[in-house]
Every structure is written in structure tokens, then in C-alpha cells.
Design an enzyme around this catalytic site. Structure first.
Site, PDB file in Angstrom:
ATOM      1  N   SER A 249      43.774   2.576 -58.140  1.00 47.82           N
ATOM      2  CA  SER A 249      44.056   1.349 -57.400  1.00 47.82           C
ATOM      3  C   SER A 249      43.301   0.149 -57.979  1.00 47.82           C
ATOM      4  CB  SER A 249      43.716   1.591 -55.928  1.00 47.82           C
ATOM      5  OG  SER A 249      44.553   0.814 -55.143  1.00 47.82           O
ATOM      6  N   LYS A 253      42.836  -0.991 -61.991  1.00 49.18           N
ATOM      7  CA  LYS A 253      42.977  -2.292 -62.652  1.00 49.18           C
ATOM      8  C   LYS A 253      41.737  -2.512 -63.531  1.00 49.18           C
ATOM      9  CE  LYS A 253      44.650  -4.128 -58.130  1.00 49.18           C
ATOM     10  NZ  LYS A 253      45.974  -3.721 -57.843  1.00 49.18           N
ATOM     11  N   TRP A 340      54.025  -0.181 -52.319  1.00 52.59           N
ATOM     12  CA  TRP A 340      53.212  -1.403 -52.436  1.00 52.59           C
ATOM     13  C   TRP A 340      52.782  -1.628 -53.897  1.00 52.59           C
ATOM     14  CZ3 TRP A 340      52.219  -5.737 -50.164  1.00 52.59           C
ATOM     15  CH2 TRP A 340      50.997  -6.384 -50.265  1.00 52.59           C
ATOM     16  N   HIS A 390      49.431   6.812 -51.647  1.00 48.90           N
ATOM     17  CA  HIS A 390      48.437   6.125 -52.471  1.00 48.90           C
ATOM     18  C   HIS A 390      47.102   6.887 -52.374  1.00 48.90           C
ATOM     19  CE1 HIS A 390      46.804   2.480 -54.292  1.00 48.90           C
ATOM     20  NE2 HIS A 390      45.841   2.452 -53.395  1.00 48.90           N
TER      21      HIS A 390
HETATM   22  C1  GCU Z   1      45.098  -3.128 -51.606  1.00 45.72           C
HETATM   23  C2  GCU Z   1      45.512  -4.086 -52.683  1.00 45.72           C
HETATM   24  C3  GCU Z   1      45.899  -3.367 -53.977  1.00 45.72           C
HETATM   25  C4  GCU Z   1      44.806  -2.398 -54.371  1.00 45.72           C
HETATM   26  C5  GCU Z   1      44.484  -1.484 -53.206  1.00 45.72           C
HETATM   27  C6  GCU Z   1      43.323  -0.519 -53.453  1.00 45.72           C
HETATM   28  O1  GCU Z   1      46.213  -2.402 -51.164  1.00 45.72           O
HETATM   29  O2  GCU Z   1      46.563  -4.884 -52.193  1.00 45.72           O
HETATM   30  O3  GCU Z   1      46.111  -4.297 -55.021  1.00 45.72           O
HETATM   31  O4  GCU Z   1      45.168  -1.699 -55.525  1.00 45.72           O
HETATM   32  O5  GCU Z   1      44.122  -2.260 -52.086  1.00 45.72           O
HETATM   33  O6  GCU Z   1      42.439  -0.802 -54.225  1.00 45.72           O
HETATM   34  O7  GCU Z   1      43.326   0.533 -52.783  1.00 45.72           O
END
Ligand code: GCU
Length: 409
Positions: A249, A253, A340, A390
Site C-alpha cells: 500500500s 509506493k 480502490w 487489501h
Molecule cells: C489509503 C490510501 C491509499 C493507501 C492506503 C494504505 O487507502 O488512500 O493510497 O495505499 O491507504 O496505505 O493502506
């Protein structure tokens, strides 16, 4: 600058409403020159893309440290029922009179002289990834999470092992890999407040936040991974030429950006990294640039806000971030119920890197057809979409290990 509220961004989950959009060409420079070989990629196209992402998306690191030191604060040759060597290392980063400390938890397989290794961040502290009672509980600010037993913004014993299901430590060690983890909040607390964490080390007198082209939190976390790699390079039992950056997540990144900016990383795994990670921005499916910059204004540099609700104006897209990893192995993974993060956008992004991998004689993903769920494609560029939400699961790690054995070890 226009400011938006999150409520203004109604996410689109309808494939029919995905706009028709161009895929910015990897092998044509911004001035229109055609890239024909790996040398031109390395000397011309890669640097200009990297520079664009630095200036306009993640932000530049504003300087260099004066010093970094590493102290082993705890070790055990017989950890995890005799399976592993455990070390806990306190890293101190210094710039002028300011300093910052973070801790690395390292597990290495006992039967190996020099192990390849996964390096990644966790969300709530190193002690949350295992029930091992010897792992130190972080003293740093932590996001509250009642379900995980974290209140008053600090972790306690109550959260030991609560995230163990995300880290298949036994499987990793059994396959001969090591694992190093860091609590990301020790490098930069995840809040829209630049008064603490790594950024403050580099401020000039009176400066209170990074400049418009300077690093947000994702770039700070990426920088932290590189400093951990500095330590791993000194560690005799680690094969530092085989360190794979891993992240889920937002931390996926960060892992991608770390591997893009630091070519010492042997490969990278992006687990459900989504918007601003592996997913194409121009599809505007699920989370969008405007939405992410509004919910998490501190993650990217301020220049990225120019593209809020304005993805058309981006001269790049996230497949070009992924291509910065080439020719090193890259694994992008999605989850079926994680719309998402736009699984299709993550897949296409991995797919579109194939011409660059091709310049190096490496196999990318040439088909534009997404594989079925739980049917991984594993080339130098790999992809899977698994059933479920997720998260990071044993299934994910099983695939990563098969691929890492083949392409990294
Ligand atoms: C939120 C956010 C995402 C991210 C996620 C996470 O959902 O919008 O961009 O990747 O958190 O880090 O779990």
C-alpha cells in the site's frame, strides 16, 4: 492553488467511465527523440523521467547527511525456535546539530552464510510483525488503532504480533531469505505535519516545511530504506547485492520510489500500492490524484497538486515509474476486492514497461490481457491478482518467494 475536500472526489468504479487516455511513450524523450537501445535509455530517457518524478511527484531530497551510524542494540543466535539469527540495530542519522533514530529488526536464516533479503516497512512497529517477545516496542508516535490495541498514539505490548499474518517469516527463512523491517513512523510520522521526522534534519534556518519540489513523506520513507541498505551492505551475513525492497500500500509506493532512486536495490515488490504507486493515474479509477493529495497532503511534493483533477496534464504516468526499475526484477500484485487501488491500472502499468525490459533482453509482460485471479505471471516483471481484500497474505508471499528464487537469488 485550488484546494479540494475529499467529499468532492466520488470514486469511479465503472470501467465504462474510464476516460480514453494516452499512455505516455517510454521510448520517446520529452523532446521527441526515439530511444533505440539500453544505453540511450540509461543516459537520456531514464534520467529525464527520474527527474520529472523527483520534481513533480515525490519531491527531491534536499541535501546529504553529515553522518549515519549503526549500533546493534540486541542480538540472538538462536531466535525463532533456533531457526534464525536476530539483530536489532539502531540507526542514527545526523545533519548539523540535528539527528534522527530508527530501528531495524533483522532475521537471517541460520543455515546460510550470506542471505538474500527482503527489506520493508511495517505500519505499527517491529514488534507487531511477530510474536517473538524479544522484539523491542517502538517508542515513536504511532497512529491509533483500537482494534490493534494502539491508543494514546503509542504502541505497547498489547499490539505484539498483531500484524504477524502479513509477514510469512517462517516461509521466508525456510527458502533461505532474510527479512529486515522498520517501523515507518520512526523515519517520518505519517501525519500532515512537517515539524518532525526526517524532513526537519534538512531545514535551513526558519524553514518549516519542504519547498514545492522537495520531498513529501513517501520520498522520506524511501530515503530511510536506502539508509537501511547502507547498513545491510556492512552486514557479513547479508548478500547486499540481493536486497529486494518490499512494501504494501502506501509503503509499496515508498518501496517503488526507493528502488527507482537507488539502483542498489536488486528488485522490488509492490503489494497493492495503488494510486501514486503502481496504478496508472490517467485511468482515474478508484483513488485519484486529487483525492490522494487531499486525504494525504504530506505524501507527495506540493508540485504534484497541479494534477489534482487534472491527470490529462501529466506528461508521465506510473508505468514510467515502474520502468525506472528496469532491468531489475519487479513484482506488482493486486487484490480482487481492492478496487480502490485499481488492480487493472496496476496490471496495465506493469505491462506497459515491457519495451524497456526488452531493451535489456529481459522478459516483461507483453499481453494486455489481465490474468485470472490466483494465476500469477512470473517473468522478470511479474504480476498477480489474488482473491480477497487489501492486505498481504501467505499466498502473496508464496508467489514472491517462487519468483525471488528464480530471478534474484
Ligand atoms: C489509503 C490510501 C491509499 C493507501 C492506503 C494504505 O487507502 O488512500 O493510497 O495505499 O491507504 O496505505 O493502506
Amino acid at each position: 492553488m485550488t484546494h479540494f475536500s475529499s467529499a468532492q472526489f466520488e470514486p469511479n468504479y465503472d470501467e465504462a467511465k474510464v476516460p480514453v487516455f494516452p499512455i505516455p511513450d517510454l521510448l520517446t524523450t520529452f523532446s521527441g527523440e526515439i530511444i533505440k537501445n539500453s544505453e540511450d535509455w540509461n543516459t537520456e530517457r531514464r534520467p529525464e523521467l527520474l527527474n520529472f518524478f523527483e520534481e513533480n511527484v515525490y519531491g527531491k531530497v534536499p541535501g546529504t547527511l553529515d553522518n549515519a551510524s549503526f549500533e546493534v542494540v540486541e542480538r540472538n543466535e538462536n531466535a525463532l525456535n533456533g531457526k534464525a539469527h536476530r539483530k536489532q540495530i539502531e540507526v542514527t542519522l545526523q545533519k548539523g546539530s540535528r539527528s534522527l533514530q530508527f530501528n531495524i529488526l533483522l532475521y537471517l536464516p541460520k543455515h546460510k552464510d550470506k542471505a538474500p533479503l527482503f527489506l520493508g516497512y511495517n505500519f505499527f512497529g517491529n514488534h507487531t510483525i511477530t510474536t517473538d517477545l524479544n522484539v523491542l516496542v517502538s517508542k515513536a508516535w504511532t497512529m491509533n488503532n483500537e482494534k490493534l490495541g494502539i491508543t494514546a498514539n503509542h504502541a505497547t505490548e498489547a499490539s505484539r504480533g498483531v500484524r504477524a499474518h502479513r509477514w510469512a517469516i517462517d516461509k521466508i527463512l525456510d527458502k533461505g531469505f532474510g527479512l529486515a523491517v522498520i517501523y515507518y513512523g520512526e523515519v517520518d510520522p505519517d501525519k500532515n505535519d512537517f515539524s518532525d521526522g526526517l524532513h526537519t534534519l534538512f531545514y535551513s534556518k526558519g524553514q518549516k516545511q519542504p519547498k514545492a519540489n522537495e520531498w513529501g513523506s513517501i520520498a522520506a520513507w524511501a530515503f530511510g530504506l536506502s539508509r537501511a541498505l547502507d547498513f545491510l551492505e556492512k552486514e557479513k551475513q547479508v548478500d547486499a547485492s540481493k536486497v529486494i525492497a518490499f512494501g504494501h500500500s502506501r509503503l509499496g509506493k515508498a518501496a517503488l520510489w526507493a528502488a527507482a532512486t537507488d539502483e542498489r536495490f536488486a528488485g522490488v515488490i509492490s503489494n497493492n500500492s495503488g494510486c501514486g504507486g503502481a496504478a496508472l493515474s490517467k485511468r482515474k479509477f478508484g483513488e485519484t490524484v486529487g483525492r490522494i493529495n487531499t486525504s494525504f497532503p504530506h505524501w507527495f511534493c506540493d508540485n504534484f497538486e497541479k494534477y489534482n483533477e487534472n491527470e490529462e496534464a501529466l506528461p508521465i504516468d506510473q508505468h514510467q515509474l515502474l520502468a525506472l526499475i528496469a532491468p531489475r526484477p519487479l513484482y506488482v500484485a493486486s487484490a480482487e476486492e481492492d478496487q480502490w487501488a485499481d488492480p487493472k491500472g496496476e496490471f496495465l502499468s506493469a505491462h506497459y514497461t515491457f519495451p524497456v525490459y526488452g531493451l535489456f533482453g529481459k522478459e516483461g509482460i507483453t499481453s494486455q490481457r489481465m490474468p485470472e485471479v490466483n494465476q500469477p505471471i512470473q517473468n522478470t516483471v511479474a504480476y498477480h491478482i489474488r482473491t480477497g481484500i487489501h492486505d498481504v497474505t501467505d499466498y502473496d508471499w508464496e508467489q514472491y518467494l517462487i519468483w525471488a528464487k528464480k530471478f534474484i537469488e
